[in-house]
Scaffold this motif. Structure first.
Motif, short mmCIF file in Angstrom:
data_model
loop_
_atom_site.label_atom_id
_atom_site.label_comp_id
_atom_site.label_asym_id
_atom_site.label_seq_id
_atom_site.Cartn_x
_atom_site.Cartn_y
_atom_site.Cartn_z
N MET A 27 1.10 -1.12 0.05
CA MET A 27 -0.08 -0.15 -0.02
C MET A 27 0.93 1.30 -0.03
O MET A 27 1.79 1.37 0.71
CB MET A 27 -0.86 0.01 1.01
CG MET A 27 -1.79 -1.18 1.10
SD MET A 27 -3.06 -0.98 2.49
CE MET A 27 -2.11 -1.60 3.97
N CYS A 28 0.63 2.21 -0.98
CA CYS A 28 1.36 3.57 -1.06
C CYS A 28 0.58 4.76 -0.78
O CYS A 28 -0.67 4.42 -0.50
CB CYS A 28 1.89 3.49 -2.26
SG CYS A 28 3.04 2.19 -2.89
N LEU A 29 0.79 5.65 -1.09
CA LEU A 29 0.09 6.91 -0.40
C LEU A 29 -1.05 6.92 -1.53
O LEU A 29 -2.15 7.46 -1.00
CB LEU A 29 1.01 8.36 -0.54
CG LEU A 29 0.38 9.40 0.11
CD1 LEU A 29 0.07 9.08 1.75
CD2 LEU A 29 1.40 10.62 0.30
N GLU A 30 -0.96 6.79 -2.69
CA GLU A 30 -1.93 7.11 -3.93
C GLU A 30 -2.40 6.13 -4.38
O GLU A 30 -3.36 6.22 -5.23
CB GLU A 30 -1.44 8.28 -4.78
CG GLU A 30 -0.85 9.53 -4.23
CD GLU A 30 -0.50 10.44 -5.19
OE1 GLU A 30 -0.40 10.29 -6.41
OE2 GLU A 30 -0.24 11.73 -4.84
N HIS A 31 -1.89 4.75 -4.22
CA HIS A 31 -2.37 3.96 -5.03
C HIS A 31 -1.80 2.13 -4.17
O HIS A 31 -1.20 2.41 -3.36
CB HIS A 31 -1.55 3.53 -6.48
CG HIS A 31 -0.07 3.46 -6.28
ND1 HIS A 31 0.69 4.17 -6.46
CD2 HIS A 31 0.66 2.44 -6.31
CE1 HIS A 31 2.04 4.33 -6.42
NE2 HIS A 31 1.90 2.86 -6.34
N VAL A 32 -2.13 1.28 -4.68
CA VAL A 32 -1.83 -0.03 -4.02
C VAL A 32 -1.27 -0.77 -5.03
O VAL A 32 -1.57 -0.46 -6.42
CB VAL A 32 -3.15 -1.00 -3.51
CG1 VAL A 32 -3.55 -0.31 -2.15
CG2 VAL A 32 -4.21 -1.09 -4.57
N VAL A 33 -0.24 -1.46 -4.78
CA VAL A 33 0.43 -2.43 -5.78
C VAL A 33 -0.27 -3.96 -5.40
O VAL A 33 -0.37 -4.53 -4.45
CB VAL A 33 2.07 -2.62 -5.61
CG1 VAL A 33 2.74 -3.43 -6.59
CG2 VAL A 33 2.65 -1.23 -5.60
N VAL A 34 -0.70 -4.17 -6.67
CA VAL A 34 -1.49 -5.74 -6.67
C VAL A 34 -0.78 -6.69 -7.57
O VAL A 34 -0.19 -6.31 -8.46
CB VAL A 34 -2.85 -5.62 -7.03
CG1 VAL A 34 -3.64 -4.51 -6.25
CG2 VAL A 34 -3.22 -5.03 -8.74
N LYS A 35 -1.22 -8.04 -6.93
CA LYS A 35 -0.88 -9.16 -7.93
C LYS A 35 -2.01 -9.77 -8.85
O LYS A 35 -2.84 -9.90 -8.09
CB LYS A 35 -0.25 -10.10 -7.41
CG LYS A 35 0.17 -11.35 -8.03
CD LYS A 35 0.87 -12.54 -7.26
CE LYS A 35 -0.14 -13.19 -6.23
NZ LYS A 35 0.36 -14.23 -5.52
N PHE A 36 -1.80 -9.65 -10.19
CA PHE A 36 -2.88 -10.19 -10.89
C PHE A 36 -2.17 -11.09 -12.15
O PHE A 36 -1.56 -10.43 -12.76
CB PHE A 36 -3.74 -9.00 -11.39
CG PHE A 36 -4.94 -9.34 -12.40
CD1 PHE A 36 -6.18 -10.28 -11.82
CD2 PHE A 36 -4.98 -9.32 -13.80
CE1 PHE A 36 -6.84 -10.80 -12.46
CE2 PHE A 36 -5.78 -9.77 -14.63
CZ PHE A 36 -7.05 -10.40 -13.98
N ARG A 37 -2.54 -12.25 -12.08
CA ARG A 37 -2.26 -13.28 -13.11
C ARG A 37 -0.81 -13.08 -13.15
O ARG A 37 0.00 -12.99 -14.23
CB ARG A 37 -2.65 -12.90 -14.77
CG ARG A 37 -3.98 -13.30 -14.66
CD ARG A 37 -4.64 -12.96 -16.01
NE ARG A 37 -6.04 -13.32 -16.06
CZ ARG A 37 -6.83 -13.02 -16.93
NH1 ARG A 37 -6.32 -12.46 -18.13
NH2 ARG A 37 -8.08 -13.33 -17.01
N ASP A 38 0.05 -13.23 -11.92
CA ASP A 38 1.55 -13.27 -11.65
C ASP A 38 2.52 -12.00 -12.32
O ASP A 38 3.60 -11.91 -12.45
CB ASP A 38 2.14 -14.43 -12.63
CG ASP A 38 1.63 -15.76 -11.64
OD1 ASP A 38 1.47 -15.69 -10.69
OD2 ASP A 38 1.42 -16.88 -12.64
N LYS A 39 1.55 -10.94 -12.43
CA LYS A 39 2.17 -9.75 -12.61
C LYS A 39 1.75 -8.78 -11.59
O LYS A 39 0.78 -8.67 -10.96
CB LYS A 39 1.90 -9.11 -13.86
CG LYS A 39 2.29 -10.02 -15.20
CD LYS A 39 1.93 -9.51 -16.54
CE LYS A 39 2.79 -10.08 -17.73
NZ LYS A 39 2.26 -9.76 -18.94
N GLN A 40 2.55 -7.59 -11.43
CA GLN A 40 2.34 -6.65 -10.70
C GLN A 40 1.66 -5.19 -11.23
O GLN A 40 2.09 -4.93 -12.20
CB GLN A 40 3.52 -6.05 -9.75
CG GLN A 40 3.99 -7.24 -8.65
CD GLN A 40 5.05 -6.88 -7.87
OE1 GLN A 40 5.42 -5.59 -7.93
NE2 GLN A 40 5.86 -7.90 -7.40
#
Length: 63
Positions: A27-40
């Protein structure tokens, strides 16, 4: 209504009518980093629709 987010939450993201479920990695200030189909991907908070659950099985990272 507010969402309570944590890393490893499974969230539902809606972007241009496309619905996907993905896992929060960071979790960042303006966005989240997510994993979807083995990519970020970076996802702005306003695209998060709902917290679906929590990923219970977390893969061990090699050191």
């Amino acid at each position: 209504m507010a969402l309570t987010l944590h890393t490893r939450n499974i969230i539902r993201v809606i972007d241009n009518g496309v619905i996907v479920n993905c896992v929060i990695l960071k979790m960042c200030l303006e966005h989240v980093v997510v994993k979807f189909r083995d990519k970020q991907y970076k996802v702005p908070y306003h695209l998060i629709d709902e917290v679906i659950g929590h990923e219970l099985l977390v893969a061990l990272e090699d050191e």
